[in-house]
Design a protein around this motif. Structure first.
Motif, short mmCIF file in Angstrom:
data_model
loop_
_atom_site.label_atom_id
_atom_site.label_comp_id
_atom_site.label_asym_id
_atom_site.label_seq_id
_atom_site.Cartn_x
_atom_site.Cartn_y
_atom_site.Cartn_z
N GLY A 1 6.14 -2.54 1.97
CA GLY A 1 5.70 -2.19 0.53
C GLY A 1 5.78 -0.69 0.28
O GLY A 1 6.12 -0.52 -0.91
N SER A 2 5.65 0.01 1.32
CA SER A 2 5.71 1.77 1.07
C SER A 2 6.04 2.09 2.12
O SER A 2 5.98 1.76 3.48
CB SER A 2 4.17 2.26 0.52
OG SER A 2 3.41 1.92 1.61
N ARG A 3 7.02 3.08 2.04
CA ARG A 3 7.30 4.03 3.16
C ARG A 3 7.24 5.64 2.91
O ARG A 3 6.93 5.99 1.98
CB ARG A 3 8.99 3.92 3.27
CG ARG A 3 9.34 2.46 3.82
CD ARG A 3 8.65 2.13 5.19
NE ARG A 3 9.23 3.07 6.21
CZ ARG A 3 10.42 2.66 6.96
NH1 ARG A 3 11.19 1.81 6.46
NH2 ARG A 3 10.90 3.69 7.95
N CYS A 4 7.11 6.29 3.82
CA CYS A 4 6.94 7.77 3.70
C CYS A 4 7.96 8.55 3.08
O CYS A 4 9.36 8.28 3.77
CB CYS A 4 6.71 8.22 5.45
SG CYS A 4 6.51 10.21 5.34
N ALA B 1 7.92 -4.91 -7.61
CA ALA B 1 9.14 -5.00 -7.15
C ALA B 1 9.39 -4.18 -5.91
O ALA B 1 9.00 -2.83 -6.09
CB ALA B 1 10.02 -4.83 -7.99
N THR B 2 9.74 -4.47 -4.88
CA THR B 2 9.95 -3.72 -3.59
C THR B 2 11.47 -4.00 -2.98
O THR B 2 11.76 -5.20 -2.93
CB THR B 2 8.94 -3.60 -2.38
OG1 THR B 2 9.52 -2.89 -1.47
CG2 THR B 2 8.74 -5.21 -2.00
#
Length: 286
Positions: free
Chosen positions: A122-125, A116-117
Motif C-alpha cells: 500500500g505504501s513504500r518509502c 488505487a495502488t
C-alpha cells in the motif's frame, strides 16, 4: 517445460541467471514456447539484471533474454543487487500496459475515497526510490559495463580454479557471477562450515547438496580469488582426511535430517519456529 504445459498454465518462467547455480536458462526457447501456446513469459533477472544487460558491451557473448525476444512479456530486476542501490528497491518491466494493469489494485467505493495502488504494498518509502534513481544516474552505463566486465571475468577465473581442486565439481555453469560446486567424495556442507571459520560466508544449497560463491564488485579481484582458492583447498583437504568425510558437521546434520523427512511441511514448521524466535519479544525481568 513443453510437457508440463496444460490448460491451467498461466505463465512460463526462466531465469537469467538462476540463484543456485548461476546458469542462464534457454530464454529464447522458452519465449518461443510462449508464442506457440499464447502464454506470457516472465524472465527472472533479479540477480543478473544489472550484469547481463551490460555483458555484451563488456566483451562477453550473450544470448538474447529480454524484450528483443517477441515472446518475453515481463522482466524482473533487483536494482539493490548489482545496481548498488538501497535494499528494498526492485523493478518489474512489462512489454505492454495490459500486463501492468493486472498488477494494479483499486477500491472505487471505499468511504475514505477512491483508493488505487500500483503494487501489493500500500505504501513504500519515497526516499528509497529517490536514492535508487540518484544511484543509477551517478553510476551511469559505462560504470555498469566496466563492473560487469570485472565481476564476470573474475567469476569465470574462480570457476576455473575451483575445477582444479580435487574432489570438487561444478554445479551448473558460471554464466554470470555465481560459482557453484559440489562433491561426490566428501560432505560439501562440512567444507562450508570450515570456510565460515576462515571468514567466508557462502550460501549452502540443496537438491543437490552444494555451495556457491556469488561474487560482488568488492570481491572481483585477483587477490580475493587467490585467497579464497587457498582457503577452499585447505578446507577440502581437512574434510577429505576426516574418517567420516565431514558427515557429522553442523550444517551436514541439519540438511541431512531435512532430506530424510518425507513430509516437508515439518521442515517448514521448524523454519517458522525459528522465525517466531527472531520476532519474539524479550522476557520481562522480575
Amino acid at each position: 517445460m513443453r510437457k508440463a504445459i496444460s490448460r491451467d498454465t498461466c505463465m512460463l518462467v526462466g531465469s537469467a541467471p538462476n540463484f543456485p547455480s548461476g546458469s542462464i536458462d534457454p530464454i529464447a526457447e522458452i519465449a518461443n514456447l510462449g508464442l506457440e501456446y499464447g502464454i506470457p513469459v516472465h524472465v527472472d533477472a533479479c540477480l543478473g539484471g544489472f550484469l547481463v544487460p551490460f555483458m555484451e558491451d563488456a566483451g562477453f557473448e550473450m544470448p538474447l533474454f529480454d524484450f528483443r525476444l517477441p515472446g518475453v512479456t515481463s522482466v524482473s530486476c533487483d536494482t539493490h543487487k548489482y545496481g548498488n542501490t538501497p535494499k528494498g528497491s526492485s523493478v518489474i518491466l512489462y512489454r505492454e500496459p495490459q500486463y501492468l494493469h493486472h498488477q494494479y489494485f483499486c477500491i472505487s467505493e471505499w468511504p475514505g475515497g477512491i483508493y488505487a495502488t500500483p503494487t501489493l504494498s500500500g505504501s513504500r518509502c519515497g526516499s528509497s526510490i529517490a536514492l535508487t534513481w540518484a544511484t543509477l544516474l551517478h553510476f551511469g552505463r559505462n560504470t555498469y559495463v566496466e563492473r560487469a566486465r570485472k565481476i564476470v571475468s573474475m567469476a569465470r577465473k574462480l570457476a576455473g580454479e575451483v575445477a582444479q581442486i580435487p574432489g570438487l565439481k561444478a554445479m551448473g555453469r558460471t554464466d554470470v557471477s555465481v560459482v557453484a560446486f559440489q562433491s561426490d567424495e566428501f560432505n560439501i556442507y562440512a567444507v562450508s562450515d570450515k570456510l565460515n571459520k576462515l571468514g567466508w560466508n557462502l550460501n549452502t544449497l540443496q537438491n543437490p547438496a552444494s555451495i556457491h560463491f556469488c561474487l560482488t564488485y568488492n570481491q572481483a579481484s585477483e587477490e580475493v580469488v587467490k585467497e579464497f582458492v587457498a582457503d577452499l583447498t585447505k578446507a577440502c583437504d581437512e574434510v577429505r582426511s576426516d574418517p567420516k568425510k565431514g558427515g557429522d558437521s553442523k550444517s551436514a546434520a541439519i540438511y541431512g535430517l531435512a532430506a530424510q523427512i518425507p513430509d516437508k511441511s515439518l521442515v517448514e514448521e521448524v523454519a517458522y519456529t525459528f522465525l517466531d524466535a527472531c520476532y519474539a519479544m524479550p522476557e520481562k525481568e522480575d
